[in-house]
Design a protein around this motif. Structure first.
Motif, PDB file in Angstrom:
ATOM      1  N   GLY A   1      17.460 -34.214  -3.583  1.00 12.06           N
ATOM      2  CA  GLY A   1      16.456 -33.813  -2.618  1.00 12.06           C
ATOM      3  C   GLY A   1      15.048 -33.757  -3.154  1.00 12.06           C
ATOM      4  N   ILE A   2      14.850 -33.936  -4.460  1.00 14.13           N
ATOM      5  CA  ILE A   2      13.518 -33.893  -5.066  1.00 14.13           C
ATOM      6  C   ILE A   2      12.913 -35.286  -4.964  1.00 14.13           C
ATOM      7  CG2 ILE A   2      12.181 -33.317  -7.104  1.00 14.13           C
ATOM      8  CD1 ILE A   2      13.728 -30.977  -5.865  1.00 14.13           C
ATOM      9  N   THR A   3      11.777 -35.391  -4.264  1.00 17.80           N
ATOM     10  CA  THR A   3      11.180 -36.698  -4.007  1.00 17.80           C
ATOM     11  C   THR A   3       9.663 -36.593  -4.082  1.00 17.80           C
ATOM     12  OG1 THR A   3      11.286 -38.599  -2.505  1.00 17.80           O
ATOM     13  CG2 THR A   3      10.983 -36.446  -1.501  1.00 17.80           C
ATOM     14  N   ASP A   4       8.988 -37.730  -4.138  1.00 18.14           N
ATOM     15  CA  ASP A   4       7.537 -37.775  -4.266  1.00 18.14           C
ATOM     16  C   ASP A   4       6.895 -37.587  -2.891  1.00 18.14           C
ATOM     17  OD1 ASP A   4       4.959 -38.163  -5.048  1.00 18.14           O
ATOM     18  OD2 ASP A   4       5.148 -40.307  -5.422  1.00 18.14           O
ATOM     19  N   LEU A   5       6.043 -36.572  -2.755  1.00 20.77           N
ATOM     20  CA  LEU A   5       5.342 -36.316  -1.504  1.00 20.77           C
ATOM     21  C   LEU A   5       3.858 -36.628  -1.614  1.00 20.77           C
ATOM     22  CD1 LEU A   5       7.010 -32.944  -0.433  1.00 20.77           C
ATOM     23  CD2 LEU A   5       7.695 -35.280   0.106  1.00 20.77           C
ATOM     24  N   VAL A   6       3.456 -37.306  -2.701  1.00 17.33           N
ATOM     25  CA  VAL A   6       2.055 -37.632  -2.926  1.00 17.33           C
ATOM     26  C   VAL A   6       1.802 -39.125  -2.806  1.00 17.33           C
ATOM     27  CG1 VAL A   6       0.126 -37.485  -4.530  1.00 17.33           C
ATOM     28  CG2 VAL A   6       1.771 -35.629  -4.410  1.00 17.33           C
ATOM     29  N   GLY A   7       2.688 -39.938  -3.372  1.00 16.49           N
ATOM     30  CA  GLY A   7       2.506 -41.386  -3.334  1.00 16.49           C
ATOM     31  C   GLY A   7       1.515 -41.859  -4.374  1.00 16.49           C
ATOM     32  N   ALA A   8       0.610 -42.750  -3.960  1.00 14.24           N
ATOM     33  CA  ALA A   8      -0.281 -43.409  -4.913  1.00 14.24           C
ATOM     34  C   ALA A   8      -1.256 -42.460  -5.578  1.00 14.24           C
ATOM     35  CB  ALA A   8      -1.046 -44.524  -4.205  1.00 14.24           C
ATOM     36  N   SER A   9      -1.383 -41.233  -5.064  1.00 10.52           N
ATOM     37  CA  SER A   9      -2.331 -40.290  -5.650  1.00 10.52           C
ATOM     38  C   SER A   9      -1.728 -39.484  -6.788  1.00 10.52           C
ATOM     39  CB  SER A   9      -2.834 -39.322  -4.565  1.00 10.52           C
ATOM     40  OG  SER A   9      -3.426 -40.020  -3.512  1.00 10.52           O
ATOM     41  N   GLY A  10      -0.494 -39.738  -7.145  1.00  6.27           N
ATOM     42  CA  GLY A  10       0.166 -38.954  -8.173  1.00  6.27           C
ATOM     43  C   GLY A  10      -0.246 -39.355  -9.574  1.00  6.27           C
ATOM     44  N   THR A  11       0.081 -38.502 -10.534  1.00  2.00           N
ATOM     45  CA  THR A  11      -0.209 -38.777 -11.944  1.00  2.00           C
ATOM     46  C   THR A  11       1.069 -38.865 -12.765  1.00  2.00           C
ATOM     47  OG1 THR A  11      -0.505 -36.403 -12.306  1.00  2.00           O
ATOM     48  CG2 THR A  11      -2.470 -37.710 -11.847  1.00  2.00           C
ATOM     49  N   GLY A  12       2.190 -38.965 -12.114  1.00  2.45           N
ATOM     50  CA  GLY A  12       3.471 -39.086 -12.783  1.00  2.45           C
ATOM     51  C   GLY A  12       4.568 -39.118 -11.745  1.00  2.45           C
ATOM     52  N   PRO A  13       5.776 -39.526 -12.124  1.00  2.00           N
ATOM     53  CA  PRO A  13       6.874 -39.596 -11.160  1.00  2.00           C
ATOM     54  C   PRO A  13       7.536 -38.238 -10.967  1.00  2.00           C
ATOM     55  CG  PRO A  13       7.623 -40.358 -13.305  1.00  2.00           C
ATOM     56  CD  PRO A  13       6.149 -40.030 -13.451  1.00  2.00           C
ATOM     57  N   THR A  14       8.286 -38.103  -9.886  1.00  2.39           N
ATOM     58  CA  THR A  14       9.175 -36.951  -9.734  1.00  2.39           C
ATOM     59  C   THR A  14      10.536 -37.251 -10.340  1.00  2.39           C
ATOM     60  OG1 THR A  14       9.697 -37.760  -7.526  1.00  2.39           O
ATOM     61  CG2 THR A  14       8.073 -36.010  -7.684  1.00  2.39           C
ATOM     62  N   ASN A  15      10.932 -38.512 -10.320  1.00  5.14           N
ATOM     63  CA  ASN A  15      12.207 -38.943 -10.907  1.00  5.14           C
ATOM     64  C   ASN A  15      11.936 -40.155 -11.788  1.00  5.14           C
ATOM     65  OD1 ASN A  15      14.108 -37.134  -9.328  1.00  5.14           O
ATOM     66  ND2 ASN A  15      13.081 -38.202  -7.649  1.00  5.14           N
ATOM     67  N   GLY A  16      12.233 -40.027 -13.075  1.00  5.73           N
ATOM     68  CA  GLY A  16      11.912 -41.090 -14.010  1.00  5.73           C
ATOM     69  C   GLY A  16      12.919 -42.217 -13.973  1.00  5.73           C
ATOM     70  N   ILE A  17      12.423 -43.454 -13.991  1.00 10.41           N
ATOM     71  CA  ILE A  17      13.252 -44.653 -14.074  1.00 10.41           C
ATOM     72  C   ILE A  17      12.980 -45.277 -15.443  1.00 10.41           C
ATOM     73  CG2 ILE A  17      13.945 -46.782 -12.958  1.00 10.41           C
ATOM     74  CD1 ILE A  17      14.168 -44.322 -11.173  1.00 10.41           C
ATOM     75  N   PHE A  18      14.030 -45.462 -16.255  1.00  9.69           N
ATOM     76  CA  PHE A  18      13.874 -45.859 -17.649  1.00  9.69           C
ATOM     77  C   PHE A  18      14.617 -47.163 -17.930  1.00  9.69           C
ATOM     78  CE2 PHE A  18      13.281 -41.334 -17.435  1.00  9.69           C
ATOM     79  CZ  PHE A  18      12.305 -41.037 -18.363  1.00  9.69           C
ATOM     80  N   LEU A  19      14.076 -47.928 -18.856  1.00 10.50           N
ATOM     81  CA  LEU A  19      14.735 -49.112 -19.392  1.00 10.50           C
ATOM     82  C   LEU A  19      14.908 -48.886 -20.886  1.00 10.50           C
ATOM     83  CD1 LEU A  19      15.749 -52.058 -18.821  1.00 10.50           C
ATOM     84  CD2 LEU A  19      13.489 -52.813 -19.590  1.00 10.50           C
ATOM     85  N   ASP A  20      16.146 -48.702 -21.317  1.00 12.55           N
ATOM     86  CA  ASP A  20      16.429 -48.389 -22.725  1.00 12.55           C
ATOM     87  C   ASP A  20      15.595 -47.206 -23.214  1.00 12.55           C
ATOM     88  OD1 ASP A  20      18.356 -50.396 -23.070  1.00 12.55           O
ATOM     89  OD2 ASP A  20      16.834 -51.899 -23.495  1.00 12.55           O
ATOM     90  N   GLY A  21      15.457 -46.197 -22.350  1.00 17.71           N
ATOM     91  CA  GLY A  21      14.735 -44.992 -22.709  1.00 17.71           C
ATOM     92  C   GLY A  21      13.241 -45.055 -22.531  1.00 17.71           C
ATOM     93  N   PHE A  22      12.701 -46.188 -22.061  1.00 21.61           N
ATOM     94  CA  PHE A  22      11.253 -46.344 -21.862  1.00 21.61           C
ATOM     95  C   PHE A  22      10.939 -46.171 -20.388  1.00 21.61           C
ATOM     96  CE2 PHE A  22       7.754 -49.400 -20.860  1.00 21.61           C
ATOM     97  CZ  PHE A  22       6.725 -48.644 -21.416  1.00 21.61           C
ATOM     98  N   LEU A  23       9.975 -45.296 -20.076  1.00 15.57           N
ATOM     99  CA  LEU A  23       9.638 -44.947 -18.703  1.00 15.57           C
ATOM    100  C   LEU A  23       8.937 -46.102 -17.993  1.00 15.57           C
ATOM    101  CD1 LEU A  23       9.640 -42.660 -16.592  1.00 15.57           C
ATOM    102  CD2 LEU A  23       7.423 -41.934 -17.515  1.00 15.57           C
ATOM    103  N   LEU A  24       9.516 -46.556 -16.878  1.00 19.96           N
ATOM    104  CA  LEU A  24       8.975 -47.684 -16.136  1.00 19.96           C
ATOM    105  C   LEU A  24       7.949 -47.269 -15.082  1.00 19.96           C
ATOM    106  CD1 LEU A  24      12.160 -49.872 -15.491  1.00 19.96           C
ATOM    107  CD2 LEU A  24      10.354 -50.273 -17.169  1.00 19.96           C
TER     108      LEU A  24
END
Length: 777
Positions: free
Chosen positions: A103-126
């Motif tokens: 249930g935790i989601t982004d309510l800001v969109g393009a104005s944000g300074t970081g994600p609410t849920n991180g998506i990683f590739l081999d531990g690197f934040l995408l």
């Protein structure tokens, strides 16, 4: 299928599944005595160290290489559909996902300074700045996908309030291997993946791996316009080169670089009426060409010492997105269009030491720890140009008084009557003069903005085993984020009329945020096959700066605290796995894009800004089940229940929303996969198989106010059958077999009915037939 009936079917199926498995005790024992088959041991890295899934005190869902391949999962939204407790909305494009975990989601969109849920590739934040363009990569040649639920502030860092999704790629081996996979579908579409694993020197001294892929599709949405009625299609291509070197038994070096390019004809959205009719049609008046280039580089070094492992992880990301002139107003008239160019770059470095487990003196148990530090710099840049349409006066949301906005957006036929009746005489005269100007000279609004984030972190945790059955763990991470926002807006033509209220601007602002995110857990192994745990974790997303046409406002960080309990178990000689968790999440100071009324000399302006305007609570549970009832049959099921509601949102743009459900948070999510492979080969090692997949979720909204638009729940069933062996396979499939036409989000607030415009929604793929074959040699 009706959402209520779908959930009834889901619940009944789940109960029947568990009951059936529980009744296989004698059969399972007999089969195990005679045959050597059991569930594979799954190792994961969600605590940033390699360990058994069943040893981690937290909820984790893993999609193995086998499941990814057999379910033909090749993008992030497919992963999410197969994961309980996770949801997504597509915002006009399949490369623009908004991910929700518990249930935790982004309510800001393009104005944000970081994600609410991180998506990683081999531990690197995408998605380091919260942008969504980089989080739906083509998923090829993966070892597995790991979804860690709950805040991951200590293990992964900032921006993991709801959880983290980590894609783990395959690494080069010291064996020569070639493979080719080809797929053809009914959209019409085609896809190909070629892989070569080539050792350069023996004994693991140097091995390389090459992956090349390409895909083309005519799409499933018709584009209905005066000039073009073709389907909306896309194509993408790319590759990955990876290298592994093990010069000694202690030292391992991994390097990978991947690049992919996506070209999309238009937004994957359709009118709400056409979705309800079962025939998705896009009626935008301007075709959008969306182009995405993405480059990701990772370098990992591991040195195994006598006391533990020293690790260095480096990553670099460069994403470019450009959209051709696109329909901005969401109506069938040529009222307003825009172009946009987006770039996101990030570089990060992490140093970590993971100790071995040491025995304490005097028999006081065993202890292990890991400590480290991380640095990252991320920046996104956006140039957005608002263009005048040929039918109406150009404008954009937030630049005119509210009444004037409503009048301008009604449509070309009502423009004169609605606008000039709302404007003062002098302003109406200026607008009339602008309307007499040819459209190409009406001007533009050109905004160039960037957000950069410098992050520094220090982290560590310690794990203590006073006895072999009990693990106590505690850890924390210190974050420091320096956020700088810059923006320049240049106006020309009608946009520069002073009395209209548009403002050229040039500003720069920096804010610094610090936080400590602790975590703790207790895990007890009652037997070798059954354990329980309780875990406390926290997460953090930095604040930032938002500039409107009349002010520059800073907003604070948001925080999450979570308590979770659950059990992990295996049964019947490791042929049945059942893991379950329950959680309570307190979500504070939520960053929300809101609209405020501001008085100016020209009237009352509707100004969009970002504020920490809300708090929320999320309560729920997940259950994952994997089973081998008898030789050849594998069952996987996942059940998620989530109640995520605002506990305080009195200052929303839509009145008091306290007590309403959070966007992108369906109450129930469910997935079930059954795969049967006949034990006897048909030819050589080729065995016949059949596979069924079912994914279901209840209704949801992607807007703050669910009364504006709520999407029905949906269920999607896929069926596959064919032959497969160690070196060859061929599969016929039908995806979305019952042709469920369903929405996954709405394109924009303006398209959601504010001024009577058609409601445009984003849709999932309709029914698709095809065949896929692969060969390894």
């Amino acid at each position: 299928m009706d959402g209520t009936m779908g959930w009834v079917k889901t619940t009944v199926s789940s109960i029947a599944l568990i009951a059936a498995l529980s009744g296989h005790d004698a059969v399972a024992q007999t089969a195990t005595d005679g045959d050597d088959f059991e569930l594979d041991l799954v190792t994961i890295t969600t605590r940033r160290t390699l360990e058994d899934l069943q040893d981690v005190p937290g909820s984790v869902t893993v999609l193995s290489e086998e499941r990814l391949e057999r379910s033909n999962i090749n993008n992030t939204d497919d992963v999410i559909l197969n994961t309980p407790g996770v949801s997504f909305t597509e915002n006009a494009s399949p490369i623009d996902l908004n991910v929700s975990i518990r249930g935790i989601t982004d309510l800001v969109g393009a104005s944000g300074t970081g994600p609410t849920n991180g998506i990683f590739l081999d531990g690197f934040l995408l998605n380091p700045t919260g942008g969504a363009a980089s989080i739906n990569p083509e998923l090829v040649d993966l070892e597995q996908v790991e979804v860690a639920f709950g805040p991951q502030g200590t293990a992964f860092g900032r921006g993991t309030l709801g959880g983290a999704i980590n894609f783990r790629t395959k690494k080069p081996t010291d064996e020569v291997e070639y493979s080719l996979e080809l797929e053809a579908g009914s959209f019409a579409d085609g896809r190909g993946v070629a892989i070569a694993n080539l050792p350069i020197f023996e004994d693991g001294l140097l091995s390389t791996r090459f992956v090349v892929f390409g895909e083309i599709s005519d799409g499933f949405i018709d584009f209905a316009s005066l000039t073009d009625n073709d389907s909306i299609g896309s194509d993408n291509a790319g590759g990955r080169f990876s290298l592994r070197s093990q010069p000694t038994d202690r030292l391992t070096f991994d390097f990978g670089i991947s690049f992919d390019r996506t070209n999309q004809d238009d937004s994957f959205s359709a009118t709400q009426e056409s979705v309800a009719a079962g025939d998705p049609i896009n009626e935008a008046n301007v075709a959008e060409g969306l182009n995405l280039d993405r480059l990701v580089t990772t370098a990992n070094i591991v040195y195994e010492s006598d006391i533990g492992a020293f690790k260095s992880n480096t990553g670099f990301l460069d994403t470019d997105v450009f959209s051709d002139e696109s329909d901005t107003d969401g109506t069938a008239i040529d009222f307003l269009s825009s172009t946009a160019a987006f770039n996101e770059q990030s570089i990060s470095q992490e140093f970590r030491f993971e100790s071995d487990e040491f025995a304490l003196p005097e028999g006081f148990g065993k202890v292990s720890f890991n400590i480290g530090t991380s640095f990252s710099f991320s920046e996104d840049g956006l140039e957005s140009v608002i263009l005048p349409g040929t039918d109406t006066l150009p404008t954009f949301a937030g630049g005119l008084p509210l009444a004037t906005q409503a009048g301008l957006l009604v449509g070309a036929g009502l423009l004169e009557a609605s606008v000039f009746g709302l404007m003062p005489a002098d302003l109406a005269a200026e607008v009339a003069g602008a309307l007499a100007t040819p459209p190409e000279f009406l001007g533009t609004s050109d905004t160039i903005s960037s957000t950069s984030v410098n992050n520094f972190g220090v982290f560590g945790d310690i794990r203590f085993r006073p006895i072999d059955k009990l693990e106590l763990a505690v850890g924390a991470r210190f974050h420091r984020d320096s956020v700088t926002v810059e923006s320049t807006t240049a106006l020309s033509g009608v946009f520069a009329i002073p009395t209209l209220g548009f403002t050229a601007s040039d500003f720069e602002s920096t804010e610094v945020f610090t936080a400590v995110t602790p975590n703790a857990s207790i895990k007890y192994d009652w037997t070798d096959d059954f354990s329980t745990y309780v875990a406390f974790s926290t997460g953090y997303r930095p604040g930032g700066v938002f500039a409107s046409s009349v002010s520059i406002d800073a907003f604070d960080e948001e925080r999450v605290r979570s308590i979770e309990g659950g059990f992990k178990s295996t049964w019947f000689d490791n042929r049945l796995l059942v893991n379950a968790s329950g959680y309570f999440i307190d979500y504070e100071d939520i960053q929300v894009a809101i609209v405020e009324a501001v008085s100016t000399p020209t009237g009352t302006l509707a100004v969009t800004t970002v504020d920490n305007a809300a708090s929320a609570r999320s309560v729920g549970s997940e259950i994952t089940i994997a089973a081998l009832p008898f030789d050849g049959l594998r069952l996987d099921a996942g059940i998620g229940v989530n109640f995520a509601t605002f506990t305080d949102f009195t200052d929303s743009p839509f009145g008091d929303l306290t007590g309403t459900r959070l966007p992108n948070a369906p109450v129930n999510t469910f997935s079930l996969t059954a795969d049967y492979e006949h034990p006897e080969p048909v030819y050589k090692d080729l065995k016949a198989f059949v596979r069924a997949e079912y994914n279901f979720r209840t209704d949801f909204s992607n807007l703050l106010d669910p009364s504006l638009i709520t999407f029905d729940g949906f269920d999607v069933a896929n069926f596959r059958a064919g032959l497969r062996g160690e070196s060859m396979s061929i599969t016929a499939f039908v995806e979305n077999a019952f042709n469920e036409v369903y929405a996954t989000g709405s394109t924009s607030l303006l398209a959601a009915g504010f001024v009577g415009a058609d409601v445009n929604v984003d849709v999932g793929a309709t029914r698709r037939f095809g065949v896929v074959g692969s060969i390894k040699f």
